[in-house]
Scaffold this motif. Structure first.
Motif, PDB file in Angstrom:
ATOM      1  N   VAL A  92      -1.937  22.277  40.786  1.00 51.57           N
ATOM      2  CA  VAL A  92      -2.847  23.362  41.225  1.00 51.57           C
ATOM      3  C   VAL A  92      -3.881  23.740  40.153  1.00 51.57           C
ATOM      4  CG1 VAL A  92      -1.172  24.319  42.865  1.00 51.57           C
ATOM      5  CG2 VAL A  92      -1.258  25.237  40.527  1.00 51.57           C
ATOM      6  N   GLY A  93      -3.834  23.055  38.997  1.00 53.77           N
ATOM      7  CA  GLY A  93      -4.803  23.310  37.925  1.00 53.77           C
ATOM      8  C   GLY A  93      -4.534  24.580  37.129  1.00 53.77           C
ATOM      9  N   ALA A  94      -3.258  24.990  37.085  1.00 55.02           N
ATOM     10  CA  ALA A  94      -2.899  26.207  36.346  1.00 55.02           C
ATOM     11  C   ALA A  94      -2.542  25.899  34.898  1.00 55.02           C
ATOM     12  CB  ALA A  94      -1.713  26.895  37.023  1.00 55.02           C
ATOM     13  N   LYS A  95      -2.708  26.893  34.034  1.00 50.74           N
ATOM     14  CA  LYS A  95      -2.192  26.768  32.664  1.00 50.74           C
ATOM     15  C   LYS A  95      -0.780  27.341  32.640  1.00 50.74           C
ATOM     16  CE  LYS A  95      -5.710  30.061  31.443  1.00 50.74           C
ATOM     17  NZ  LYS A  95      -6.485  30.805  30.448  1.00 50.74           N
ATOM     18  N   MET A  96      -0.017  27.008  31.603  1.00 53.24           N
ATOM     19  CA  MET A  96       1.385  27.431  31.586  1.00 53.24           C
ATOM     20  C   MET A  96       1.867  27.787  30.187  1.00 53.24           C
ATOM     21  SD  MET A  96       4.639  25.386  33.176  1.00 53.24           S
ATOM     22  CE  MET A  96       6.263  25.491  32.447  1.00 53.24           C
ATOM     23  N   VAL A  97       2.607  28.901  30.128  1.00 56.75           N
ATOM     24  CA  VAL A  97       3.288  29.320  28.897  1.00 56.75           C
ATOM     25  C   VAL A  97       4.780  29.066  29.077  1.00 56.75           C
ATOM     26  CG1 VAL A  97       3.915  31.243  27.394  1.00 56.75           C
ATOM     27  CG2 VAL A  97       1.650  31.178  28.394  1.00 56.75           C
ATOM     28  N   TYR A  98       5.377  28.413  28.104  1.00 62.00           N
ATOM     29  CA  TYR A  98       6.829  28.180  28.109  1.00 62.00           C
ATOM     30  C   TYR A  98       7.430  28.902  26.912  1.00 62.00           C
ATOM     31  CZ  TYR A  98      11.167  25.417  27.338  1.00 62.00           C
ATOM     32  OH  TYR A  98      12.449  25.002  27.132  1.00 62.00           O
ATOM     33  N   VAL A  99       8.398  29.767  27.187  1.00 63.40           N
ATOM     34  CA  VAL A  99       9.048  30.510  26.106  1.00 63.40           C
ATOM     35  C   VAL A  99      10.217  29.693  25.578  1.00 63.40           C
ATOM     36  CG1 VAL A  99      10.154  32.665  25.445  1.00 63.40           C
ATOM     37  CG2 VAL A  99       8.346  32.682  27.176  1.00 63.40           C
ATOM     38  N   SER A 100      10.113  29.288  24.315  1.00 63.10           N
ATOM     39  CA  SER A 100      11.150  28.480  23.679  1.00 63.10           C
ATOM     40  C   SER A 100      11.860  29.308  22.603  1.00 63.10           C
ATOM     41  CB  SER A 100      10.555  27.186  23.121  1.00 63.10           C
ATOM     42  OG  SER A 100      11.588  26.291  22.742  1.00 63.10           O
ATOM     43  N   THR A 101      12.515  28.652  21.664  1.00 66.14           N
ATOM     44  CA  THR A 101      13.482  29.344  20.811  1.00 66.14           C
ATOM     45  C   THR A 101      13.535  28.833  19.380  1.00 66.14           C
ATOM     46  OG1 THR A 101      15.888  29.702  20.559  1.00 66.14           O
ATOM     47  CG2 THR A 101      15.221  27.730  21.727  1.00 66.14           C
ATOM     48  N   ASP A 102      14.006  29.686  18.478  1.00 68.59           N
ATOM     49  CA  ASP A 102      14.285  29.294  17.091  1.00 68.59           C
ATOM     50  C   ASP A 102      15.413  28.267  17.012  1.00 68.59           C
ATOM     51  OD1 ASP A 102      15.817  31.630  18.047  1.00 68.59           O
ATOM     52  OD2 ASP A 102      16.844  31.532  16.118  1.00 68.59           O
ATOM     53  N   TYR A 103      16.204  28.145  18.098  1.00 70.05           N
ATOM     54  CA  TYR A 103      17.343  27.212  18.104  1.00 70.05           C
ATOM     55  C   TYR A 103      16.925  25.741  18.137  1.00 70.05           C
ATOM     56  CZ  TYR A 103      21.045  30.723  18.600  1.00 70.05           C
ATOM     57  OH  TYR A 103      21.930  31.753  18.394  1.00 70.05           O
ATOM     58  N   VAL A 104      15.610  25.468  18.204  1.00 66.03           N
ATOM     59  CA  VAL A 104      15.163  24.068  18.092  1.00 66.03           C
ATOM     60  C   VAL A 104      15.244  23.591  16.635  1.00 66.03           C
ATOM     61  CG1 VAL A 104      13.669  24.191  20.126  1.00 66.03           C
ATOM     62  CG2 VAL A 104      12.682  24.605  17.859  1.00 66.03           C
ATOM     63  N   PHE A 105      15.453  24.547  15.708  1.00 68.96           N
ATOM     64  CA  PHE A 105      15.625  24.213  14.286  1.00 68.96           C
ATOM     65  C   PHE A 105      17.102  24.328  13.893  1.00 68.96           C
ATOM     66  CE2 PHE A 105      11.295  26.201  14.517  1.00 68.96           C
ATOM     67  CZ  PHE A 105      10.577  25.035  14.309  1.00 68.96           C
ATOM     68  N   ASP A 106      17.470  23.654  12.793  1.00 73.72           N
ATOM     69  CA  ASP A 106      18.888  23.664  12.385  1.00 73.72           C
ATOM     70  C   ASP A 106      19.259  24.859  11.510  1.00 73.72           C
ATOM     71  OD1 ASP A 106      17.798  23.003   9.930  1.00 73.72           O
ATOM     72  OD2 ASP A 106      18.697  21.005   9.822  1.00 73.72           O
ATOM     73  N   GLY A 107      18.249  25.632  11.090  1.00 78.62           N
ATOM     74  CA  GLY A 107      18.541  26.831  10.310  1.00 78.62           C
ATOM     75  C   GLY A 107      18.922  26.556   8.871  1.00 78.62           C
ATOM     76  N   ALA A 108      18.647  25.320   8.401  1.00 78.05           N
ATOM     77  CA  ALA A 108      18.982  24.966   7.017  1.00 78.05           C
ATOM     78  C   ALA A 108      17.831  25.298   6.062  1.00 78.05           C
ATOM     79  CB  ALA A 108      19.326  23.483   6.927  1.00 78.05           C
ATOM     80  N   GLY A 109      16.724  25.795   6.597  1.00 74.63           N
ATOM     81  CA  GLY A 109      15.545  26.087   5.787  1.00 74.63           C
ATOM     82  C   GLY A 109      15.692  27.336   4.935  1.00 74.63           C
ATOM     83  N   THR A 110      14.731  27.532   4.053  1.00 74.32           N
ATOM     84  CA  THR A 110      14.701  28.738   3.213  1.00 74.32           C
ATOM     85  C   THR A 110      13.326  29.399   3.268  1.00 74.32           C
ATOM     86  OG1 THR A 110      14.190  27.329   1.310  1.00 74.32           O
ATOM     87  CG2 THR A 110      16.483  27.997   1.573  1.00 74.32           C
ATOM     88  N   GLU A 111      12.369  28.719   3.910  1.00 77.36           N
ATOM     89  CA  GLU A 111      11.007  29.239   4.089  1.00 77.36           C
ATOM     90  C   GLU A 111      10.784  29.400   5.591  1.00 77.36           C
ATOM     91  OE1 GLU A 111       8.316  29.624   1.678  1.00 77.36           O
ATOM     92  OE2 GLU A 111      10.068  29.660   0.359  1.00 77.36           O
ATOM     93  N   PRO A 112       9.964  30.378   6.009  1.00 74.63           N
ATOM     94  CA  PRO A 112       9.688  30.529   7.445  1.00 74.63           C
ATOM     95  C   PRO A 112       9.215  29.208   8.077  1.00 74.63           C
ATOM     96  CG  PRO A 112       8.832  32.414   6.247  1.00 74.63           C
ATOM     97  CD  PRO A 112       9.295  31.435   5.207  1.00 74.63           C
ATOM     98  N   TYR A 113       9.774  28.903   9.241  1.00 73.24           N
ATOM     99  CA  TYR A 113       9.450  27.645   9.924  1.00 73.24           C
ATOM    100  C   TYR A 113       8.035  27.665  10.478  1.00 73.24           C
ATOM    101  CZ  TYR A 113      14.337  26.144   9.745  1.00 73.24           C
ATOM    102  OH  TYR A 113      15.574  25.741   9.320  1.00 73.24           O
ATOM    103  N   GLU A 114       7.232  26.665  10.080  1.00 76.12           N
ATOM    104  CA  GLU A 114       5.887  26.510  10.644  1.00 76.12           C
ATOM    105  C   GLU A 114       6.010  25.829  12.011  1.00 76.12           C
ATOM    106  OE1 GLU A 114       3.404  27.922   9.308  1.00 76.12           O
ATOM    107  OE2 GLU A 114       4.118  28.265   7.258  1.00 76.12           O
TER     108      GLU A 114
END
Length: 280
Positions: A92-114
């Motif tokens: 239909v030619g619409a744009k879309m926002v998908y709400v995702s999560t911090d859980y796509v990372f393993d949480g082993a970092g020490t700096e904010p995820y870019e």
């Protein structure tokens, strides 16, 4: 703009519909009873009939622990549901926002995820949300992916409500201190999503309230602001075992929000104060 919002009965979907309406958009919110997002033909015909200019996809399988045993259920909702919506949006030619999560990372970092940091989910919930991201990217050019964390709002259950409820029955409780992130008030996140949908600045974003805390610090602040005298004891994640592993470090870098000229979300303590007022 006519905007379809999935997950209207959830914490975020509820506030997104309110914000869209406040901004003069026509919002159509659907829950599971109006639209089963795991049903490809149902989505296709619903979206074609409605012909929205945008879709904000808030519906998700969010029970992180249950996902470990119900992998098929989580995949159907988080991955396939997103794919079907993306295909319908493209038609239909619409744009879309998908709400995702911090859980796509393993949480082993020490700096904010870019936004471009390599992903590495620890469990089924994160894996299925990441597949949803990939399906959207492959299917629809006009897409926004917004990763968020530690969400709470007026509708549904969340950490703040749980703490307030426990605080009524107990004078002392334990909360993990070795998991760190940024709480996110759905009212503030909804404002950002609506600002985003009004633009053509497609891509991946990270959005949460400003500031960083542990779950323990979050609990202490909740009781402090609520004026409740509760002893909050720090626990390690090992002392509070759960079926699914949690990322230890969930801080997301919001640099891109400012770079693209959007309004940054306010500090988490200020947002919490506003939420407690809303609850009262």
């Amino acid at each position: 703009m006519l905007v379809l919002v999935t997950g209207v009965n959830g914490q975020l979907g509820y506030d997104v519909v309110k914000e869209l309406t406040a901004k003069g958009h026509e919002a159509v919110g659907v829950g599971r009873s109006e639209l089963d997002i795991t049903d490809e033909s149902a989505i296709s015909s619903y979206v074609q009939n409605l012909s929205p200019e945008a879709i904000i996809h808030c519906a998700a399988y969010t029970n992180v622990d249950a996902a470990e045993t119900d992998q098929e259920g989580a995949y159907k909702v988080n991955a396939l549901g997103t794919k079907y919506l993306a295909e319908a949006a493209k038609f239909v030619g619409a744009k879309m926002v998908y709400v995702s999560t911090d859980y796509v990372f393993d949480g082993a970092g020490t700096e904010p995820y870019e936004v471009n940091h390599p992903t590495k989910p620890l469990g089924v919930y994160g894996e299925t949300k990441l597949v949803g991201e990939k399906f959207l990217q492959e299917t629809l050019e006009k897409h926004f992916i917004v990763r968020t964390a530690w969400v709470y709002g007026i509708n549904g259950n969340n950490f703040v409500k749980t703490m307030l409820k426990l605080g009524q029955d107990r004078k002392e409780l334990g909360v993990v201190y070795d998991q760190v992130g940024s709480p996110t008030y759905t009212v503030d996140l909804a404002k950002f999503l609506v600002e985003l949908i009004d633009s053509e600045k497609y891509g991946v974003y990270h959005a949460s309230n400003e500031g960083v805390c542990s779950w323990h610090e979050f609990a202490v602040e909740i009781f402090k602001q609520a004026g409740m005298e509760i002893q909050v004891n720090p626990l390690t994640s090992d002392q509070f075992p759960r079926p699914a592993a949690r990322p230890k470090y969930s801080v997301l870098s919001k640099k891109k929000i400012e770079e693209e000229g959007f309004t940054p979300l306010r500090d988490w303590k200020e947002a919490l104060r506003e939420y407690l007022k809303e609850l009262a």
